[in-house]
Write a protein that holds these residues in place. Structure first.
Motif, short mmCIF file in Angstrom:
data_model
loop_
_atom_site.label_atom_id
_atom_site.label_comp_id
_atom_site.label_asym_id
_atom_site.label_seq_id
_atom_site.Cartn_x
_atom_site.Cartn_y
_atom_site.Cartn_z
N TYR A 1 0.83 -1.21 0.00
CA TYR A 1 0.00 0.00 0.00
C TYR A 1 0.86 1.25 0.00
N ALA A 2 1.96 1.22 0.72
CA ALA A 2 2.80 2.41 0.88
C ALA A 2 3.79 2.60 -0.26
N VAL A 3 4.32 1.53 -0.80
CA VAL A 3 5.34 1.62 -1.85
C VAL A 3 4.67 1.32 -3.18
N PRO B 1 3.43 9.05 11.12
CA PRO B 1 2.33 9.15 12.09
C PRO B 1 0.95 9.15 11.45
N LEU B 2 0.78 9.84 10.32
CA LEU B 2 -0.52 9.83 9.64
C LEU B 2 -0.82 8.46 9.04
N PHE C 1 -4.16 3.52 9.58
CA PHE C 1 -4.27 2.08 9.79
C PHE C 1 -4.88 1.73 11.14
N ALA C 2 -4.46 2.44 12.18
CA ALA C 2 -5.00 2.16 13.51
C ALA C 2 -6.50 2.44 13.57
N PRO D 1 -13.71 3.43 4.34
CA PRO D 1 -13.30 4.83 4.43
C PRO D 1 -14.46 5.82 4.51
N ILE D 2 -15.63 5.45 4.04
CA ILE D 2 -16.77 6.38 4.14
C ILE D 2 -17.48 6.22 5.47
N SER D 3 -17.77 4.98 5.85
CA SER D 3 -18.55 4.76 7.07
C SER D 3 -17.74 4.98 8.34
#
Length: 152
Positions: free
Chosen positions: A36-38, A72-73, A78-79, A88-90
């Protein structure tokens, strides 16, 4: 005690458990976080941006902002998602003021997916063309060539 003191009964009705997929293990979660990050932008654009913005001098503010803001973001997202087990919407129903953030996250993800798919499709097209006997861009006998600027 005043005259308007009345007792109110509060009842709790648990919601039905939604059968959601879970991670198979810790390594599966870590690998999905890395993927997801790379992305393509990290591998393709980072050396260009580093060279364009000062080379090695760019790395210090980049790494500083990575550790102070980016990670941190990243961890917060993720946390929050792992804690609530919502999309992501609910997830932003916790604060209706921020509900637009969820819609923006979905819109940005959709646009990036569309953009990356076009890049991958063009890469696959040129890879396919590279296996042909004659590469289409070697000659000026194509319909897309400008006869005044194309030189054989």
């Amino acid at each position: 005690p005043g005259e308007d003191d009345t007792e109110m009964a509060v009842t709790y009705q648990p919601t039905q458990n939604v059968d959601r997929a879970t991670w198979g293990g810790k390594i599966e979660f870590v690998l999905s976080c890395v993927s997801y990050a790379v992305g393509l932008g990290n591998i393709w654009r980072f050396p260009y941006l580093c060279h364009k913005n000062g080379g090695g001098a760019f790395l210090l503010p980049y790494i500083l902002m990575l550790f102070l803001v980016g990670l941190p973001l990243f961890f917060l997202e993720f946390a929050f998602g792992q804690f609530a087990s919502l999309g992501p919407i609910s997830i932003w129903n916790v604060s209706p003021l921020f509900k637009g953030i969820g819609y923006a996250m979905v819109a940005v993800s959709w646009l990036l997916s569309l953009y990356y798919n076009v890049i991958i499709a063009e890469s696959m097209l040129y890879l396919t063309y590279s296996f042909t006997k004659e590469l289409p861009w070697l000659t000026c006998n194509n319909t897309w060539n400008n006869k005044t600027t194309c030189i054989d």
